[in-house]
Design an enzyme around this catalytic site. Structure first.
Site, PDB file in Angstrom:
ATOM      1  N   TYR A 145      -3.949  -4.972  -9.993  1.00  0.00           N
ATOM      2  CA  TYR A 145      -2.341  -5.933  -9.861  1.00  0.00           C
ATOM      3  C   TYR A 145      -2.861  -7.478  -9.570  1.00  0.00           C
ATOM      4  O   TYR A 145      -1.983  -8.683 -10.485  1.00  0.00           O
ATOM      5  CB  TYR A 145      -2.511  -6.027  -8.064  1.00  0.00           C
TER       6      TYR A 145
ATOM      7  N   ARG B  31       9.073   5.005   3.860  1.00  0.00           N
ATOM      8  CA  ARG B  31      10.490   5.444   3.635  1.00  0.00           C
ATOM      9  C   ARG B  31      11.968   7.073   3.879  1.00  0.00           C
ATOM     10  O   ARG B  31      13.119   6.405   4.477  1.00  0.00           O
ATOM     11  CB  ARG B  31      10.989   4.686   2.326  1.00  0.00           C
TER      12      ARG B  31
ATOM     13  N   ASP C  89      -1.244  -1.443   4.029  1.00  0.00           N
ATOM     14  CA  ASP C  89      -1.021  -2.143   2.378  1.00  0.00           C
ATOM     15  C   ASP C  89      -2.636  -1.875   0.977  1.00  0.00           C
ATOM     16  O   ASP C  89      -3.180  -3.043   2.505  1.00  0.00           O
ATOM     17  CB  ASP C  89       0.528  -2.431   1.994  1.00  0.00           C
TER      18      ASP C  89
ATOM     19  N   ARG D 249      13.227  -0.752   9.068  1.00  0.00           N
ATOM     20  CA  ARG D 249      12.739  -1.601   8.454  1.00  0.00           C
ATOM     21  C   ARG D 249      14.114  -3.261   8.367  1.00  0.00           C
ATOM     22  O   ARG D 249      13.628  -3.634   7.270  1.00  0.00           O
ATOM     23  CB  ARG D 249      12.282  -0.733   6.717  1.00  0.00           C
TER      24      ARG D 249
ATOM     25  N   ARG E 228       1.083   8.213   2.235  1.00  0.00           N
ATOM     26  CA  ARG E 228       2.616   7.440   2.666  1.00  0.00           C
ATOM     27  C   ARG E 228       3.898   8.331   3.649  1.00  0.00           C
ATOM     28  O   ARG E 228       5.036   8.568   3.532  1.00  0.00           O
ATOM     29  CB  ARG E 228       3.664   7.712   1.165  1.00  0.00           C
TER      30      ARG E 228
END
Lengths: 353, 353
Positions: free
Chosen positions: A161, A39, A84, A48, A35
């Site tokens: 998931y 963010r 992703d 974003r 990552r």
């Protein structure tokens, strides 16, 4: 192969990151972060504000721009494609959305054999053409100076998931499916393994210099269940990739207690989390490259603590070839950029002593 | 000691549960479950329609009634007091509420030395008089046929709620506090260890036949951090309890990779989660009683799977004295009661072969 030139050869085949994957000696320890394109970077947060997460993933130009951000900002020794693990599932007929603070949410969870049968085979050049284009663009933009890591979700983690519908703490629906409908489970794992292998191969053929398989939730399993329901499919993926000329990395967390199983996946590099001393991990796993293993929570401490803890890991490694410095899991979104940059410097400077 | 009679002596000192804690041979393996007095029981859910969670905890009559429910319904070999690890914190000046589906939420998180200093010393007979009364009532109602387990939260796990304010996935605020303000951290742990020891002693003097210390989140730590910031305080609690005549249990999850540390806590019984083969755990931990270690997620499978998996654990134990059958963590709230009852029967019948 498309897009490979002389510089690619240098970084891709003989840079310090690839050398470490191959357990070859090099001048210093390579470092990158899971990552790292995310963010915690102000330039990413700015982007974003204009675009949704999947909008960036699906736009090769934007995805490549984000892929390069941490290379430019932090000076890490490898770039990892911005994407992703759920991305290829759309090409298999799975509808999902990524919700902020929640993660992937699947419209119609996979709960029986019929659901499994309805999953389509993945054609990565067709359904995820935008990913391959993002790989090519990132690769070009990196000018062969920094290697590019491609990635995919591991079958078990993708299955959690698909079966739960979203991230689950106890994985109870997944485990129930696994135990009570084990034929359907094995069919699901087979399809996901085939898709992940195809998807990774396509990324390599598009220019990725290494690939990482993310099995983030494998640590929720008992060692016996991991061996029976998961390991064969992970092995299958790495077996299929063996002919390609790039190193492979297997990432999981909470699996340090079953390092002997994880070590048998066939990956060139095993990523270990912070729940084990890296020296002990190496003693257990034997002759394999190791990636890790700073506790990501430390990224929110002062830089002195971070440097001290990174130093402890490097001390324990003691210059053994085959170490790639990384966190044990993803970079926390609230990490101060200076801490991440400071950690890269700390690892780089350590090598200079 | 108050409330102890001849029957108490039988179950309390020589029943199969206590014998197992003491590593003595017995006719069959004792079984109980963490969160056995909880939401999966219809009679508990019925009671919760009338009363809030903390209302039950604070009413000795209701708390004792809930404590007995699983004994009556499932035939488990030990009762555990119905309460919450947060209960004694109120007596230290901490204000919190328990929210459904979230857990404890602390009004004013502990974030610096001043906050730590403002925590009051716990007088368990004063601030948690209702707990001691619930212990006495439960004890009487059990007629000495089933032993009663008292419990407390371990300092680290309590600290995570105090520092984060609520349950946290990455414990990053706690870890930041621990590393960046380590003097305040050690002061906090000292106070919490003293409180937990006092609280457990009071429960024993009120009639508890055994005590369990819950360190649910210890597995989030690196082994080095566990050794430095947590283990000394856990040891301190068990050292303080050594004079009492009851066995002690240390519970944690995700710690199988550091069983050597966990084994040095001083507890008589070590509770292990499902992430390790129980035979391997025993080889690592040596001469100690073990509690565990079925994956709680299995409780949502069919009874055949549950029985088969329980059988595997009992096979691996192979009749070694000192095994207490339990889940690796709490009973899932959606467990069908018949599955829990079926598992108790399976363990009981296994002993009869």
């Amino acid at each position: 192969m498309r897009g490979r030139g002389v510089w690619d050869f240098m970084a891709g085949r003989d840079g310090i990151f690839i050398r470490a994957c191959r357990m070859k000696k090099s001048s210093r320890t390579p470092v990158w972060f899971m990552r790292q394109a995310g963010r915690f970077l102000p330039e990413y947060r700015k982007l974003r504000k204009q675009y949704g997460f999947m909008d960036i993933v699906k736009d090769p130009k934007l995805a490549a721009a984000v892929t390069l951000m941490p290379v430019e900002r932090l000076g890490v020794d490898a770039a990892i494609l911005f994407s992703d693990i759920m991305t290829p599932l759309e090409g298999m007929g799975v509808r999902f959305r990524i919700e902020d603070g929640i993660g992937p949410v699947v419209d119609a969870p996979v709960r029986d054999f019929y659901d499994v049968e309805s999953l389509r085979e993945l054609d990565p050049y067709e359904s995820t053409a935008f990913v391959m284009e993002a790989v090519r663009r990132s690769k070009r933009a990196l000018h062969g100076r920094t290697p590019l890591i491609g990635f995919a979700g591991a079958p078990f983690t993708l299955a959690t998931y698909l079966v739960e519908g979203k991230r689950s703490e106890d994985l109870s629906v997944t485990k129930s499916f696994m135990h009570s409908k084990s034929d359907a489970w094995h069919a699901l794992m087979e399809r996901l393994a085939a898709a992940s292998a195809e998807y990774l191969s396509a990324q390599v053929l598009s220019g990725a210099d290494a690939v990482q398989l993310f099995d983030s939730w494998a640590g929720g399993l008992s060692p016996a269940d991991y061996e029976e329901y998961v390991l064969p499919y992970v092995k299958d993926i790495f077996r299929r990739l063996r002919g390609m000329e790039v190193p492979t990395i297997y990432f999981s967390t909470g699996t340090s207690v079953m390092l002997d199983s994880v070590g048998r996946t066939g990956a060139n590099v095993i990523s270990v989390d912070w729940r084990i001393d890296i020296g002990d991990a190496w003693d257990k796993i034997g002759k394999k490259a190791l990636q890790g293993n700073l506790d990501p929570a430390l990224m929110l401490c002062d830089i002195k603590t971070i440097r001290e803890r990174a130093g402890r890991i490097l001390d324990r490694v003691g210059g053994r070839p085959g170490h790639i410095f990384n966190l044990g899991h993803g970079m926390p979104p609230t990490t101060p950029v200076d801490n991440a940059a400071g950690l890269v410097s700390a690892v780089h400077e350590y090598g200079a002593h």
